[in-house]
Design a protein around this motif. Structure first.
Motif, PDB file in Angstrom:
ATOM      1  N   CYS A   1      -3.911  -1.564  29.747  1.00 34.01           N
ATOM      2  CA  CYS A   1      -5.191  -0.880  29.931  1.00 34.01           C
ATOM      3  C   CYS A   1      -6.208  -1.824  30.556  1.00 34.01           C
TER       4      CYS A   1
ATOM      5  N   CYS B   1      -7.728  -4.205  22.091  1.00 33.39           N
ATOM      6  CA  CYS B   1      -7.986  -2.816  22.459  1.00 33.39           C
ATOM      7  C   CYS B   1      -7.309  -1.916  21.418  1.00 33.39           C
TER       8      CYS B   1
ATOM      9  N   CYS C   1      -1.752  -5.766  27.156  1.00 29.53           N
ATOM     10  CA  CYS C   1      -1.847  -4.311  27.268  1.00 29.53           C
ATOM     11  C   CYS C   1      -2.150  -3.957  28.710  1.00 29.53           C
TER      12      CYS C   1
ATOM     13  N   HIS D   1      -5.070   0.215  21.729  1.00 30.91           N
ATOM     14  CA  HIS D   1      -3.610   0.322  21.888  1.00 30.91           C
ATOM     15  C   HIS D   1      -2.889  -0.802  21.128  1.00 30.91           C
TER      16      HIS D   1
END
Ligand code: ZN
Length: 187
Positions: free
Chosen positions: A117, A124, A115, A126
């Motif tokens: 992020c 996470c 991810c 997401h």
């Protein structure tokens, strides 16, 4: 804990399990948020072979989640193609169970998950949202469960290698199968 919006087919449930691990003992606060993101259309998913790339709109900047799915073992591919040799193959829960009972569970294995992020922790929100979005899509169209494991690509690869006669023979049932011809919902 059960959320019947996701994973109401056995094919889709495999992806719910990536989010809701059976080994999980404490409740995970991110799961409701992840479900909301998937339900709210905040996850845009695209497929490229065995790569799932999703843009998750959450917070200020969209995040990109990339999931690499491992190729389906040849034994599983063969078992599925053998059972799908009918004119209009139906990807039902019963078929899933039959394949699993024959010793070839068609559950996907993830090679890697990434991810964009900055969250230091894995899993996470997401990433979790993408698992739910995949479950939702696969519930609607179980062919995706096979496609992201390279099931249909294997058929193509086998046919393009003229020298691989044994392989071509093995996939003959697959050649006869048009992915578009699959019944995906029992009606
Ligand atoms: Zn993330």
């Amino acid at each position: 804990m059960a959320d019947h919006d996701y994973g109401y087919t056995t094919w889709g449930k495999d992806w719910v399990r990536f989010a809701e691990s059976l080994r999980q003992t404490r409740p995970e606060r991110r799961l409701p948020s992840a479900r909301r993101l998937a339900r709210g259309g905040k996850v845009q998913t695209a497929f490229d072979g065995r790569t799932v790339r999703a843009v998750v709109h959450h917070g200020r900047s969209p995040r990109v989640v990339t999931v690499e799915v491992a190729p389906m073992p040849t034994g599983t591919t063969a078992e599925i193609s053998r059972r799908l040799s009918g004119a209009r193959p139906l990807l039902t829960d019963d078929l899933y169970r039959a394949i699993a009972d024959a010793g070839h569970p068609p559950a996907p294995v993830l090679d890697s998950v990434d991810c964009s992020c900055p969250a230091a922790a894995p899993r996470c929100v997401h990433e979790l949202a993408v698992y739910y979005d995949m479950a939702r899509r696969i519930d609607d169209d179980p062919r995706i469960a096979l496609d992201v494991q390279g099931f249909f690509r294997t058929a193509t690869a086998g046919s393009s290698q003229g020298s691989a006669e044994a392989s071509a023979h093995r996939w003959i049932a697959l050649h006869a199968l048009d992915p578009a011809a699959y019944f995906t919902t029992p009606e």
